[in-house]
Scaffold this active site. Structure first.
Site, PDB file in Angstrom:
ATOM      1  N   LYS A 126       0.855  -1.195   0.000  1.00  0.00           N
ATOM      2  CA  LYS A 126       0.000   0.000   0.000  1.00  0.00           C
ATOM      3  C   LYS A 126       0.892   1.246   0.000  1.00  0.00           C
ATOM      4  CE  LYS A 126      -3.967  -1.865   2.405  1.00  0.00           C
ATOM      5  NZ  LYS A 126      -4.508  -1.929   3.743  1.00  0.00           N
ATOM      6  N   HIS A 129       1.983   6.878   2.824  1.00  0.00           N
ATOM      7  CA  HIS A 129       1.321   8.174   2.632  1.00  0.00           C
ATOM      8  C   HIS A 129       1.768   9.207   3.659  1.00  0.00           C
ATOM      9  CE1 HIS A 129      -1.350   7.263   5.925  1.00  0.00           C
ATOM     10  NE2 HIS A 129      -1.670   6.120   5.356  1.00  0.00           N
ATOM     11  N   HIS A 132       2.018   8.453   7.304  1.00  0.00           N
ATOM     12  CA  HIS A 132       3.213   7.711   7.729  1.00  0.00           C
ATOM     13  C   HIS A 132       4.421   8.636   7.830  1.00  0.00           C
ATOM     14  CE1 HIS A 132       0.952   4.134   5.943  1.00  0.00           C
ATOM     15  NE2 HIS A 132       1.038   3.901   7.236  1.00  0.00           N
TER      16      HIS A 132
END
Ligand code: ARG
Length: 569
Positions: A126, A129, A132
């Site tokens: 994933k 982003h 994070h």
């Protein structure tokens, strides 16, 4: 260096007969310098001494001999005792310490105590982003600061590398793997596979069944499934690593969720033994109403699989045993407040030592809000961190090109400025506040920004160059540093270690960022007000040395935040 607070506390102890550590903890630093450098609020003693604060203050002042304390004056204002530090002594102390210590402010007060910091933790397959990013930057700076203070830190990247979605990815890859180049663009391609297989699952129950079967196989160690899962993890990590390289992030442990797969049965056993694990609609849960939490903690879902919480419980057991932690911090967005409340409450039923339960601490942070339109990427609102950092670097390069076209190493400098701007922005406000991400604000060289601090540092570097280097401390006469800005700078530098300690007490790196802004501002005031290259060589030496000390602290502070300093910009 002389610990003025301690000196005051010791003196107070000898007069009022209360433990000096307690007294020291009451001492404040007044906002307004009119009220001295330190202030003791006597109302703290009113109850114990059964007297009015003002009376206590007056009595203490009467009895106090300040000669040997490095205090030049003490005043009573209302119920406060205000202490004024001997300015020359402070200046001497600070500058000698700067001269003698390689890393100013570094200490051993952590005494090797163990701290676990769980941060960054992106999810395999994933996008990494912007949320994070905050975790990576906040956790990373906390780790640096704890280490600097002598703690033994284990930074854990608790990767999201487990769960039923891997069963789906494996199925998707089996069906269409050949169509996607996951080595070239791992996250984008894996996301596409995931979206596609998810759609198919909705249409075709048998596919969903196959996905579940895959996950089961993965858990049981089926070689094909494990091989694929490893590959997804490997290619994802390679992409994440690019971001970590830009940020300079390093972790002591990469044990992600999957690491705990064989450690969950013990959690279930312990919870069963405690009598807290109960059946509810086919699932196994721990009811937490007695702990004041309405939603139960789900340990095993009705389909038999474990949960994010189960893995966190296994991780607590493991970390307590492996690291014997004093504190275990979890740096995630505030969306996970309830999750950690549940997990920490449930941890009580694992039979863990009270010491560990007390050490568990969620360190939540706010959202990053984007001024609409400006930063949307193909995926809409999800801004990928790699893109964001690269954009920061490009923008910094353009600014540098304008301001200083002749600069060598423009690329390297742009990296330090661009990435530094993003990091500083992330740390400059109270972490639980939502943050608005705006390029013009974060890259403004005159604002309260990373580039402003870097700019101040670079300016000092050129002062030192003009002066032909840093003078010998023996040639520095501190009595020359009596103007307002010099005094302000000296006091700030004196407080550096206290600031770092405050960061660890609140898990709040913004205390350090704000401090660095204050120091840079004080230096700008100093620079605008005072000529540095002057006839009077004693005066010049003193001012150059103070500049050097400022640069040293600015560099150490920003390094602790995770930034890099350019030498020119
Ligand atoms: N992977 C999770 C996420 O992206 C964060 C994990 C935080 N750490 C933990 N021990 N739960 O939201």
């Amino acid at each position: 260096m002389i610990d003025f607070k301690l000196k005051i506390a010791e003196k107070l102890e000898s007069i009022v007969n209360i433990n000096k550590d307690e007294l020291k903890s009451y001492i404040e630093v007044p906002k307004d310098t009119k009220n001295g450098d330190y202030s003791f609020p006597c109302f703290k003693l009113a109850k114990e001494l059964k007297k009015a604060p003002q009376m206590i203050a007056n009595e203490i002042k009467e009895k106090m001999n300040i000669e040997d304390m490095g205090i030049e004056k003490v005043e009573v204002v209302g119920g406060f005792l205000n202490f004024f530090v001997d300015k020359q002594l402070l200046a001497k102390e600070v500058l000698n310490e700067v001269a003698n210590k390689n890393e100013y402010g570094k200490s051993k007060i952590g005494n090797g105590k163990n701290i676990v910091i769980d941060y960054s933790a992106p999810n395999i397959a994933k996008p990494f982003h912007i949320g994070h990013l905050r975790s990576t930057v906040i956790g990373g700076s906390l780790s640096n600061i704890y280490k600097f203070l002598g703690y033994n830190v284990t930074g854990v990247n608790h990767l999201g590398d487990y769960g039923t979605q891997f069963g789906k990815l494996i199925e998707g890859y089996k069906l269409w793997g050949a169509e996607y180049d996951i080595d070239k663009n791992p996250i984008d391609e894996l996301t596409k596979i995931y979206v596609r297989i998810n759609n198919l699952c909705k249409e075709d129950e048998s596919v969903l069944e196959a996905c579940r079967e895959n996950f089961k196989k993965l858990e049981d160690g089926d070689p094909y499934c494990v091989e694929l899962w490893k590959r997804f993890k490997e290619v994802s990590l390679k992409e994440f690593q690019k971001v970590y390289d830009l940020l300079g992030s390093k972790f002591e442990s990469w044990n992600g969720e999957a690491f705990y797969s064989d450690k969950m049965p013990e959690v279930i056993e312990l919870l069963e033994k405690s009598g807290k694990l109960v059946e509810s609609q086919g699932a196994k849960i721990v009811d937490l109403t007695d702990d004041g939490i309405d939603t139960p903690c789900i340990i095993i879902k009705s389909n038999g699989s474990s949960t994010y919480a189960t893995r966190d419980l296994a991780a607590i057991l493991y970390r307590a045993r492996t690291y014997d932690f004093e504190k275990a911090l979890y740096v995630t967005s505030y969306e996970q407040v309830l999750h950690f409340k549940q997990v920490f409450a449930t941890a009580k039923y694992l039979g863990l030592d009270e010491k560990y339960l007390k050490g568990l601490k969620h360190v939540p942070f706010g959202m990053v809000l984007l001024p609409t339109g400006k930063m949307s990427t193909r995926e809409g609102n999800i801004v990928k961190l790699g893109d964001l950092l690269n954009e920061a670097i490009e923008r910094a390069e353009k600014i540098i090109e304008q301001k200083n076209p002749g600069l060598e190493d423009k690329k390297e400098t742009a990296k330090k400025v661009g990435v530094g701007a993003v990091i500083f922005n992330d740390l400059s406000n109270n972490r639980v506040k939502d943050e608005v991400f705006d390029w013009d604000t974060i890259l403004n060289f005159q604002g309260e920004t990373g580039p402003y601090i870097q700019y101040t540092y670079v300016r000092i570097k050129s002062v030192l160059e003009k002066a032909g280097g840093v003078p010998d401390i023996k040639d520095v006469n501190v009595t020359k540093l009596n103007d307002r800005y010099s005094q302000e700078i000296l006091k700030l530098i004196y407080n550096f270690e206290d600031i770092l300690v405050a960061v660890t007490e609140k898990e709040e790196p913004s205390i350090l960022s704000r401090y660095l802004i204050d120091l840079a501002k004080a230096y700008s005031g100093f620079y605008n007000e005072n000529k540095i290259m002057v006839e009077d060589k004693e005066l010049q030496n003193a001012r150059v040395y103070l500049s050097y000390a400022t640069a040293k602290v600015l560099k150490e502070g920003t390094t602790l935040l995770g930034m890099e300093m350019p030498n020119k910009m």
